[in-house]
Scaffold this motif. Structure first.
Motif, PDB file in Angstrom:
ATOM      1  N   HIS A 153      70.339  69.618  61.052  1.00 47.17           N
ATOM      2  CA  HIS A 153      71.788  69.678  60.888  1.00 47.17           C
ATOM      3  C   HIS A 153      72.486  68.805  61.924  1.00 47.17           C
ATOM      4  O   HIS A 153      73.450  68.098  61.621  1.00 47.17           O
ATOM      5  N   GLU A 188      71.877  79.588  61.315  1.00 47.58           N
ATOM      6  CA  GLU A 188      73.241  79.124  61.469  1.00 47.58           C
ATOM      7  C   GLU A 188      73.359  77.608  61.310  1.00 47.58           C
ATOM      8  O   GLU A 188      74.384  77.101  60.879  1.00 47.58           O
ATOM      9  N   THR A 205      79.047  72.832  58.813  1.00 50.63           N
ATOM     10  CA  THR A 205      79.726  73.786  59.686  1.00 50.63           C
ATOM     11  C   THR A 205      80.993  73.142  60.222  1.00 50.63           C
ATOM     12  O   THR A 205      81.115  71.915  60.273  1.00 50.63           O
TER      13      THR A 205
END
Length: 372
Positions: A109, A147, A277
């Motif tokens: 990510h 996450e 995110t």
């Protein structure tokens, strides 16, 4: 003949865990050899191909002697670290038998959310394709967390398609494509042959995922929408079909063809669209939502009614309508504290409210992309 396929020169091919493994018991090397042979033939005709390969966790679980696919993040990470060795060994062995080379690319990510690392990844992939190597891409599961996980390799394939401006993304699965209903439950279900990647009505047709992979048909449709931002068409097809890639290249109408139904956006906006995110959110009034959607203008403070989260200038935030639905995302010109002081204010008061003359916009239109 499938319209447009003959002009597709750059391909991203995503192969799911259900196809790469023997029912979860390690890798199916015969299947990998078959895909490698097809890819080498296509490359010999001047095509550029990137493989997004699943299977690391399943292979690692087998090598470690685990009785089932691990569910805990720490065990998944450990299995991925071991299994990734087997995945790249299998691809390299199969490609080298044809005089070709595989190149391992593990992305996280952070690699795709940081602008500099994103551009470096794009440069590396482009260079490998120029050098006639076949990049084999997977998420770096050994360091990912819930996450900060890319979610599934469908999503990763779409982001890779954006990275290299692919012409077509092929998602190989254990189903023939998208059906009008679940074919396992409804004998009258029919295959959806063509559609537009941005058609929201297709989502109601999507079913659930398999026990091996993290994504189902819904994630494939989401990936198709994301890939379409760079003008990439998507094919969802059954990877068990013999010589499937060669048949698709020849124009056979196998699987579901989802056309990129919008003009490609700029590289920066492709990157913004792929952010998973956000540092914060901005709530917009109806007027601001209309201005962004219909006129493509910048976001001004006067249209922002609320802000949440802690963010700095240049970080990515989500823009929400009054019901809380995301309608856009972009890089802010002010930090969260400054935005809180500017809510609902005219741009002409920025210097008065902040003590310095900053940009007129909260988010400039060049740094903003619509998501709905």
């Amino acid at each position: 003949m499938r319209e447009g396929i003959a002009t597709c020169r750059t391909w991203v091919v995503k192969i799911g865990s259900s196809l790469l493994t023997n029912e979860g018991m390690g890798l199916d090397r015969d299947a990998i050899a078959g895909w490698a042979a097809q890819i080498v033939k296509m490359r010999g005709q001047g095509l550029r191909l990137v493989v997004v390969s699943s299977g690391a966790v399943a292979e690692g679980a087998t090598r470690l002697g685990l009785n089932a696919m691990p569910r805990e993040v720490r065990l998944q990470a450990a299995a991925a670290a071991v299994g990734q060795m087997g995945v790249i060994q299998a691809w390299e062995s199969c490609f080298s038998g044809h005089g070709a080379h595989a190149a391992q690319i593990l992305l996280s990510h952070e690699d795709l959310s940081d602008r500099t690392r994103y551009l470096n990844a794009r440069s590396t992939l482009s260079s490998l394709l120029d050098l006639a190597a076949v990049p084999v891409v997977n998420e770096n599961d050994s360091v990912a967390t819930d996450e900060l996980c890319l979610g599934d390799n469908d999503n990763l394939a779409a982001l890779v398609s954006n990275l290299i401006n692919a012409d077509v993304m092929v998602i190989l699965t254990d189903q023939d494509g998208l059906f009008s209903a679940d074919p396992r439950k409804n004998a009258e279900a029919t295959l959806v042959r063509t559609g537009n990647a941005g058609d929201a009505d297709l989502e109601r047709l999507a079913g659930t995922g398999s026990s091996l992979g993290r994504g189902g048909m819904i994630t494939k449709l989401s990936a198709a929408r994301l890939a379409a931002r760079s003008g990439t068409h998507t094919i969802i097809a059954n990877g068990r079909e013999p010589d499937l890639l060669l048949k698709l290249q020849a124009g056979e109408e196998l699987g579901t063809w989802l056309r990129a139904d919008r003009e490609p956006v700029t590289a920066k906006k492709q990157w913004l669209a792929g952010q998973l995110t956000f540092k914060g959110t901005l709530t917009l009034d109806q007027g601001a939502v209309s201005v962004l959607r219909r006129h493509g203008r910048s976001l001004l403070a006067v249209g922002v009614t609320a802000t949440s989260g802690e963010y700095q200038r240049g970080e990515v935030v989500a823009c929400l309508d009054e019901s809380g639905r995301e309608i856009a995302r972009g890089m802010v010109n002010y930090n969260s504290g400054e935005v809180a002081r500017l809510l609902g204010q005219d741009s002409g008061r920025i210097a008065e409210l902040l003590g310095y003359a900053g940009e007129e916009e909260i988010i400039h239109r060049d740094n903003l992309v619509l998501t709905k």
